[in-house]
Scaffold this motif. Structure first.
Motif, PDB file in Angstrom:
ATOM      1  N   ASN A  24       0.848  -1.184   0.000  1.00 19.90           N
ATOM      2  CA  ASN A  24       0.000   0.000   0.000  1.00 19.90           C
ATOM      3  C   ASN A  24       0.884   1.235   0.000  1.00 19.90           C
ATOM      4  O   ASN A  24       1.677   1.429   0.916  1.00 19.90           O
ATOM      5  N   SER A  94     -14.379  -7.186   0.724  1.00 14.67           N
ATOM      6  CA  SER A  94     -13.322  -6.829  -0.232  1.00 14.67           C
ATOM      7  C   SER A  94     -13.368  -5.356  -0.614  1.00 14.67           C
ATOM      8  O   SER A  94     -12.330  -4.695  -0.725  1.00 14.67           O
ATOM      9  N   VAL A  98     -10.297  -2.489   0.079  1.00  8.52           N
ATOM     10  CA  VAL A  98      -9.618  -1.693  -0.949  1.00  8.52           C
ATOM     11  C   VAL A  98      -9.871  -0.211  -0.736  1.00  8.52           C
ATOM     12  O   VAL A  98      -8.976   0.620  -0.903  1.00  8.52           O
ATOM     13  N   ASP A 104      -5.008  -3.716  -1.876  1.00 10.20           N
ATOM     14  CA  ASP A 104      -4.733  -2.863  -3.029  1.00 10.20           C
ATOM     15  C   ASP A 104      -5.796  -2.961  -4.116  1.00 10.20           C
ATOM     16  O   ASP A 104      -6.148  -1.964  -4.747  1.00 10.20           O
ATOM     17  N   MET A 105      -6.291  -4.191  -4.347  1.00 13.83           N
ATOM     18  CA  MET A 105      -7.210  -4.424  -5.457  1.00 13.83           C
ATOM     19  C   MET A 105      -8.228  -5.479  -5.038  1.00 13.83           C
ATOM     20  O   MET A 105      -7.968  -6.278  -4.137  1.00 13.83           O
ATOM     21  N   TYR A 106      -9.377  -5.468  -5.704  1.00 14.56           N
ATOM     22  CA  TYR A 106     -10.317  -6.583  -5.537  1.00 14.56           C
ATOM     23  C   TYR A 106     -10.767  -7.062  -6.903  1.00 14.56           C
ATOM     24  O   TYR A 106     -10.719  -6.342  -7.904  1.00 14.56           O
ATOM     25  N   ILE A 157     -12.037   4.482  -4.991  1.00 17.37           N
ATOM     26  CA  ILE A 157     -11.754   3.311  -5.820  1.00 17.37           C
ATOM     27  C   ILE A 157     -11.806   3.682  -7.297  1.00 17.37           C
ATOM     28  O   ILE A 157     -12.587   4.546  -7.710  1.00 17.37           O
ATOM     29  N   ILE A 261      -9.474  -0.884  -7.785  1.00 19.43           N
ATOM     30  CA  ILE A 261      -8.132  -0.519  -7.337  1.00 19.43           C
ATOM     31  C   ILE A 261      -8.231   0.680  -6.404  1.00 19.43           C
ATOM     32  O   ILE A 261      -8.984   1.632  -6.677  1.00 19.43           O
ATOM     33  N   ASN A 262      -7.498   0.637  -5.307  1.00 17.19           N
ATOM     34  CA  ASN A 262      -7.460   1.782  -4.399  1.00 17.19           C
ATOM     35  C   ASN A 262      -7.090   3.037  -5.190  1.00 17.19           C
ATOM     36  O   ASN A 262      -6.111   3.038  -5.945  1.00 17.19           O
TER      37      ASN A 262
END
Length: 377
Positions: A24, A94, A98, A104-106, A157, A261-262
């Protein structure tokens, strides 16, 4: 190829401290110090949480493919480790993981986040909505991605299409559905707006992650379940508990899955990295549709010929009632603000592409069936 790789490597090597080896970019840790060796600053190690059971074909594999293609396209400079549902966070957590930066991602289905916004199902599937090709058309060319970006940015996101299952089945039922009365009191696993339609017709809808469905069906906590289609449904064994397999899948005519994605992480990427990640998602999204189409055909034959599954179609009165309730449910999710703009854009795109399908896909399928029937005679 050598030239492309040199250019890509040069761009990634210039990331600096923000591209250190960590999960992160908003957290401090090893590799973030200006004195860290250059070799540790030119790589990213990210994690992806998913809503899918471990080892699930199709859906789970799509997440792994996104990670692999990001790795391959970056020449290994961006590593993504994939975690199945429950390995790092529970399936339905999830999104929050994020959003808050703990992941970081889902990879998941956006209609799981309906509690965040009633507009999220439009980016997966809505009852009597768009087919797989149509939702790709709307998101890529009809303004859907821009609206999705606006909605998701409110939660920190950035999201992309990351797979598509194609047309899904209506579900597995312990007993036959002979009319509307059989839906009253029916307890079914069905998320998103499909669940709202079932409730409107007197049933009870539950949103369960994939790994919990079989046990709920086995113990009688639910009377029926939908999941995806023959390929994935076979792998979870629903046919052992509910012998009646219904179609069509009115609730998910073409289910688009997503990579989220964050947003801070996304903004820390270079333009070339962003393009690379987007291309990886697009690649998996478009190739998955062919895979699901082919594998569903194979496994439908296995289910019916080897396991005695009984194919059924919903009765006409059920289909008509579902269609009427679906229009109301879709409209109710877009009453104001960004939700209203998403609903109106979706409906406009649906109308445009439905007009085209009425003179293309529909008549072609009917003609193909007619031709096949004449040959068999």
């Amino acid at each position: 190829m050598i030239r492309r790789r040199n250019l890509l490597g040069a761009g990634l090597l210039g990331i600096g401290g923000a591209a250190a080896s960590f999960s992160n970019p908003n957290q401090s840790g090893p590799g973030t110090s200006p004195s860290a060796p250059a070799v540790s600053r030119n790589r990213r190690q990210l994690n992806m949480v998913t809503t899918w059971p471990k080892g699930l074909p199709g859906l789970g594999e799509a997440a792994e493919r996104v990670a692999q293609r990001i790795h391959d396209m970056s020449d290994g400079l961006i590593e993504v480790k994939v975690f199945a549902a429950g390995e790092l966070v529970p399936a339905f957590e999830s999104f929050d993981a994020v959003a808050n930066g703990s992941a970081d991602m889902y990879h998941g289905a956006e209609y799981y986040w309906t509690a965040k916004s009633p507009a999220y199902p439009f980016f997966t599937a809505v009852p009597f909505g768009m087919t797989a090709q149509e939702i790709m058309g709307w998101i890529d060319y009809g303004g859907g991605q821009e609206l999705w970006d606006e909605l998701s940015a409110d939660f920190g996101i950035k999201a992309f299409q990351g797979a598509n299952t194609g047309h899904q089945m209506g579900g597995w039922f312990r007993k036959e559905i002979r009319g509307l009365d059989d839906l009253v009191g029916l307890q079914m696993r069905i998320p998103g707006q499909g669940g709202d339609v079932l409730r409107a017709l007197g049933g009870s809808a539950k949103a369960l992650p994939g790994g919990e469905i079989y046990q709920a069906l086995q113990t009688g906590n639910i009377d029926a379940t939908e999941w995806v289609g023959p390929w994935n449904d076979y792998s979870l064994g629903f046919y052992r508990e509910a012998p009646f397999y219904y179609g069509p899948g009115f609730h998910e005519p073409g289910a688009s899955l997503a990579v989220g994605i964050n947003l801070n992480l996304w903004n820390s990427f270079t333009k070339s990295e962003q393009a690379l990640i987007q291309a990886a998602c697009e690649s998996v999204n478009h190739t998955s549709l062919g895979e699901f189409t082919y594998q569903n055909a194979r496994y439908l034959d296995i289910l019916t010929s080897e396991h005695g599954v009984k194919l059924r179609s919903f009765p006409d009165d059920v289909v008509k009632a579902m269609a009427e309730a679906s229009r109301d449910v879709r409209a109710a999710s877009g009453r104001d603000g960004i939700e209203k703009r998403i609903y109106e854009s979706f409906e406009a795109g649906l109308k445009t592409m439905s007009d085209w399908a009425a003179v293309s896909d529909g008549p072609y399928y009917a003609a193909r069936e007619l031709g096949q029937a004449s040959r068999e005679r």
